[in-house]
Design a protein around this motif. Structure first.
Motif: not given
Ligand SMILES: Cc1cc2nc3c(=O)[nH]c(=O)nc-3n(C[C@H](O)[C@H](O)[C@H](O)COP(=O)(O)OP(=O)(O)OC[C@H]3O[C@@H](n4cnc5c(N)ncnc54)[C@H](O)[C@@H]3O)c2cc1C
Length: 329
Positions: A170-171, A189-198, A220-226, A234-242
């Motif tokens: 969430g963001a 803490v890792t923050l997973v954010v669907r959009g490109a920013a907070i 640690r923040a991961l943006y544009t990540t679903t 754990g969890l599997a995510v899709l980042t802009p890098e794959g």
């Protein structure tokens, strides 16, 4: 405050939901001489009971007041615990009739002669006010594993997570505040954010704190990540890098909530064909498509859950009460 069984003679008003707005509605109609009962499926102000421990409201206390009762607090902004005390004192002072831990299931009958059907019985009433808020139905992730025991849609406090990998999804304000508390309590803490920013809607006094903790690498923040899938560790995510995987002992999906549309349907309230799926109601009177049935507070905004909150939703009470008093007299 009375919790005795009510008489079988019809009430004037049943308020569904003992949140701040439901209580405001009940006391306003009661002050106009109507017989009213408030029914809640949980505790008094059940949503606030579920908020994080020591959560600070963004509103100053006078903007959370109902019924003209002053809300004195030691601090500039009230804490959850202050608000719990305040609304309880108001309910007690007004001697509101409350039926707590009683879930409303549906609404039978016809205008002027309704029956509110609960899991404990039936309440005959002329009018109904629906003030059921939005906090009971989380926006789910919609991915495999989302019901795993280490996934929660509600955050309470950080103390169980020292030294643990915690992923916050969430963001907005809730995610931002949780991430900050968790990292200060020793979580990784890792923050997973669907959009490109907070989100820009994060309050101006929280946002820089979060951005600075991210910049210094404590969060640690991961943006544009679903999120693709949740696994036991754990969890599997899709980042802009794959595709990637994250370790997670605990996952907080703080992705918002929505009104209970199945309840609204069971009460006979339709919703509009707009983006917010707004429950059908007259914008001035707040009467729904079902005559004599009103909506008040957060539920009025449908999926737009930030449209109405305590500050502005509390004023619905006087609007509805004035109209009902006119009808009854
Ligand atoms: C973390 C957080 C911080 C917030 N801070 C602020 C702030 O600073 N200022 C502000 O103005 N707003 C704030 N809000 C928003 C505010 O708390 C809500 O808008 C407010 O609670 C709305 O009041 P309500 O009475 O409409 O609904 P709620 O308080 O959600 O009450 C709804 C009640 O309906 C009951 N209910 C639901 N379904 C049923 C059923 N089937 N049968 C019986 N009862 C039922 C629930 O148990 C609940 O008690 C905040 C929200 C959150 C999540």
């Amino acid at each position: 405050m009375s919790q005795h069984p009510i008489s079988t003679s019809p009430l004037d008003v049943v308020v569904i939901g003992a949140g701040p707005v439901g209580l405001a509605c009940a006391l306003e109609v009661q002050r106009r001489g109507l017989r009213v009962c408030v029914v809640d499926k949980g505790a008094l102000v059940n949503s606030l009971v579920g908020y994080p421990t020591n959560m600070e409201f963004f509103s100053t206390p006078e903007l959370l007041e109902i019924g003209g009762y002053p809300f004195p607090t030691a601090h500039y902004k009230p804490l959850r615990e202050d608000a719990l005390d305040y609304y309880r004192r108001v309910a007690q002072s007004e001697k509101l009739t409350l039926r707590l831990y009683e879930r409303v299931l549906r609404l039978d009958g016809e205008p002027g002669a309704y029956e509110v059907v609960t899991d404990k019985g039936r309440l005959a009433t002329r009018y109904v006010i629906i003030a059921t808020g939005f906090f009971d139905v989380p926006n789910r992730l919609g991915v495999p594993g989302e019901d795993a025991p280490h996934v929660s849609y509600y955050y309470k406090e950080p103390y169980a997570h020292m030294g643990q990998h915690v992923v916050v999804i969430g963001a907005k304000n809730s995610a931002a505040k949780a991430a900050l508390q968790l990292v200060r309590a020793g979580a990784r803490v890792t923050l997973v954010v669907r959009g490109a920013a907070i989100s820009d809607s994060v309050k101006y006094w929280i946002r820089p704190d979060l951005l600075n903790r991210i910049a210094e690498g404590r969060i640690r923040a991961l943006y544009t990540t679903t999120i693709q899938r949740i696994d036991p560790s754990g969890l599997a995510v899709l980042t802009p890098e794959g595709p990637s995987t994250l370790s997670a002992d605990f996952i907080y999906a703080l992705t918002g909530y929505r009104p209970d549309y199945s309840l609204l349907a069971a009460l006979g309230v339709s919703f509009q064909d707009d983006a917010a799926r707004t429950p059908t109601h007259h914008p001035e009177t707040l009467e729904t498509n079902r005559p004599g049935v009103y909506v008040a507070g957060t539920v009025c905004g449908g999926l737009n859950t930030s449209r109405w909150f305590i500050e502005n939703g509390r004023h619905h009470a006087a609007v509805i009460a004035a109209r009902l008093a006119q009808n009854v007299s």
